[in-house]
Design an enzyme around this catalytic site. Structure first.
Site, short mmCIF file in Angstrom:
data_model
loop_
_atom_site.label_atom_id
_atom_site.label_comp_id
_atom_site.label_asym_id
_atom_site.label_seq_id
_atom_site.Cartn_x
_atom_site.Cartn_y
_atom_site.Cartn_z
N CYS A 24 -12.39 -9.14 -3.18
CA CYS A 24 -13.66 -8.65 -2.64
C CYS A 24 -13.69 -7.13 -2.66
CB CYS A 24 -13.86 -9.17 -1.21
SG CYS A 24 -14.13 -10.94 -1.09
N GLU A 55 -20.99 -5.81 -13.88
CA GLU A 55 -21.98 -6.34 -12.95
C GLU A 55 -23.36 -5.79 -13.30
OE1 GLU A 55 -20.85 -5.66 -8.90
OE2 GLU A 55 -18.99 -6.80 -9.06
N HIS A 106 -21.27 -10.21 -5.42
CA HIS A 106 -20.99 -8.97 -4.71
C HIS A 106 -21.67 -8.97 -3.33
CE1 HIS A 106 -19.65 -4.60 -5.63
NE2 HIS A 106 -19.48 -4.87 -4.35
N LEU A 107 -21.29 -9.95 -2.53
CA LEU A 107 -21.89 -10.12 -1.22
C LEU A 107 -21.05 -9.52 -0.10
CD1 LEU A 107 -23.04 -13.88 -1.41
CD2 LEU A 107 -24.40 -11.81 -1.84
N GLY A 108 -19.95 -8.83 -0.46
CA GLY A 108 -19.03 -8.37 0.57
C GLY A 108 -19.69 -7.57 1.68
N ALA A 109 -20.68 -6.76 1.35
CA ALA A 109 -21.34 -5.93 2.37
C ALA A 109 -22.71 -6.46 2.74
CB ALA A 109 -21.47 -4.50 1.86
N ASP A 131 0.86 -1.17 0.00
CA ASP A 131 0.00 0.00 0.00
C ASP A 131 0.90 1.23 0.00
OD1 ASP A 131 -1.67 2.20 0.68
OD2 ASP A 131 -3.11 0.85 1.63
N ASP A 163 -15.68 -11.93 -5.62
CA ASP A 163 -16.98 -11.41 -5.22
C ASP A 163 -17.41 -10.26 -6.12
OD1 ASP A 163 -19.26 -11.23 -3.42
OD2 ASP A 163 -18.35 -9.39 -2.63
#
Length: 526
Positions: free
Chosen positions: A229, A260, A278-281, A170, A255
């Site tokens: 994700c 999409e 896209h279930l991350g949240a 990072d 994810d």
């Protein structure tokens, strides 16, 4: 009363918070692009998730729009540059779903390691293929985290609980923060070459789009596994397909996808792929948290001027907002005064802060100075888009802070360089709340600015005040306040005169003809 449109389904707590705080909230989930464009006019804010597309056209239709709130992290569905250009704040809720997304990344990694989705399908199909799904332990393995912000740092913590060694790439991760997290900071190539598992948690920007391309995949360890994700655009999906089919990678868990909803993908059907929509949240807790967070942030902005988690303007805490308000008024007046004194475009703008003001966040004040300076010559300028407009016009903006103010407890000084000269104005607060101009171009003056004013730049000669008063009186102009200053006996002098109404051009022309008058300006302050 401020009005907010909630255009995507979210926890009912959001609407309840708006209403409890005194903000009118309308929930409308049936708006296509055309109907949204027609409906958004008249709303001060709009709260969305990922379903509503806020294009430049929709944002432009929001005549009263001040804020866009995204209940979640990603803003791919919001044209942030268009919002900024229109002076609309864009906020997200980056913390409400951090734990949920991190847990999903860990779950995807474990699903890859133990072939859980394929083993589940096989077993429910009546097979018992125990030897086919030989997995690997994660304990003792190396996890490489790309992007060590809110979510990435939580993944690092959870991975260490699983006895994994964690590497982190990072550019914004300091050595001190890396040590605090217990991770080894490395460059991207070092991470890819050493990690058994790579988990992506970087935002999608021009710099990160396609970050994991064919070259990056080739540099990964043979047999490594990739988890994403974060955002689909981080990976070149065609290159990933080749890496999986060739056996270079043992698997990938996604994810998110470049397109999409991902109802079709070249990756579907590959044995080494685990995919979720896209279930991350997508947990009850996360949906509740982001809805609460964005409703509170938007209410704070609309009611208090507080700015949290904004993507296009400086933060202002709810605690600092009331303290900044008097300084905001002073900064705007100094900018407006300078904007009416200069004749040509600014080349550079320097804002000096000294004394008590330096204890506050001065970045919003600089934005307000720019707003006041530029608003007279440009349309639709506010503190959100003023810094962007300044950059687009190659105006150099500087901030200088000094803890001690020489003559005042607190002081803001604005210095503007134009093509033909450099001018400066300074101001302070009286009783911690009342703005005053105290210096113009080195001439001391104490002036409270009113809505309509006359500025005179003149020689310090007898008769100026009398001639000025007589000319205004003959024209039926009533003087509210009169402020004078001079550089020295017989030198440059100035007058700031507050009047009850706007000065007509004919009166200004007569004032310019008075002896010893060098410049006359009609000023207006809002």
């Amino acid at each position: 009363m401020a009005r907010v449109l909630i255009s995507d389904r979210m926890s009912p707590r959001a609407a309840a918070i708006f209403r409890d705080r005194g903000v009118e909230a309308d929930e409308r989930f049936d708006l296509d692009a055309g109907r949204l464009r027609d409906a958004i006019s008249g709303y001060d804010g709009i709260a969305v998730r990922s379903g509503t597309m806020l294009t430049a056209e929709v944002i432009a239709a929001g005549r009263d729009l001040k804020i866009i709130g995204r209940a979640g992290i990603g803003v791919d569905n919001i044209d942030v540059p268009a919002a900024t250009a229109s002076g609309v704040v864009v906020m997200n809720a980056p913390f409400g779903n951090s734990i949920t997304t991190a847990e999903h990344a860990i779950a995807m990694m474990l699903a890859l390691a133990r072939h859980i989705p394929r083993a589940d399908r096989s077993t429910q199909a009546g097979k018992w293929e125990k030897s086919r799904f030989l997995g690997v332990e994660v304990a003792g393995k190396t996890l490489g985290i790309v992007g060590c912000g809110n979510v990435g740092s939580i993944v690092a913590d959870r991975a260490q609980g699983l006895k994994m060694k964690v590497l982190a790439y990072d550019p914004y991760l300091s050595p001190e923060r890396a040590a605090e997290l217990g991770v080894e900071k490395v460059d991207l190539d070092g991470l890819l070459g050493r990690a058994d598992f790579v988990s992506l948690h970087a935002p999608l920007t021009d710099a990160t789009r396609g970050l994991i391309d064919a070259g990056a995949l080739a540099r990964m360890k043979a047999g490594a596994r990739l988890v994403n994700c974060a955002r689909g655009g981080l990976i070149i999906e065609g290159a990933l397909k080749e890496a999986l089919e060739s056996g270079h990678l043992a698997g990938a868990a996604l994810d998110v996808f470049a397109e999409e909803p991902a109802r079709e993908s070249p990756l579907f059907g590959i044995d080494g792929l685990v995919a979720t929509p896209h279930l991350g949240a997508s947990t009850t807790e996360a949906q509740e948290n982001v809805a609460i967070q964005i409703a509170e942030q938007m209410s704070d902005y609309l009611l208090l001027g507080a700015v949290s988690n904004a993507l296009n303007m400086p933060a202002v805490s709810a605690e600092d907002a009331p303290k900044l308000m008097p300084y905001m008024a002073l900064a705007r007046q100094l900018g407006q005064l300078m904007g009416q004194l200069v004749d040509t475009g600014p080349r550079s703008v320097t804002v000096e802060y000294s004394g008590a003001v330096t204890a506050l966040n001065t970045r919003p004040l600089t934005s307000v100075v720019l707003e006041g300076l530029l608003a007279r010559k440009l349309v639709t300028v506010n503190m959100v888009n003023a810094p962007v407009i300044a950059r687009e016009r190659n105006i150099v903006v500087r901030e200088v802070t000094m803890e001690i103010a020489s003559d005042y407890q607190t002081l803001v000084r604005l210095i503007v360089e134009t093509e033909d000269r450099t001018r400066d104005v300074s101001g302070t607060l009286f009783s911690d709340r009342n703005p005053r101009v105290v210096d113009i171009d080195g001439i001391k003056v104490e002036a409270e600015l009113g809505e309509h004013m006359v500025f005179l730049d003149n020689e310090d000669k007898p008769g100026i005040i009398g001639n000025l008063g007589t000319t205004l009186g003959d024209a039926g102009v009533n003087i509210a306040t009169f402020h004078l200053g001079r550089a020295g006996l017989g030198g440059d002098a100035l007058a700031l005169v507050a009047v009850d109404d706007a000065i007509e051009d004919g009166v200004l022309a007569r004032l310019r003809q008075l002896p010893h008058v060098k410049q006359v300006r009609a000023l207006r302050f809002e």
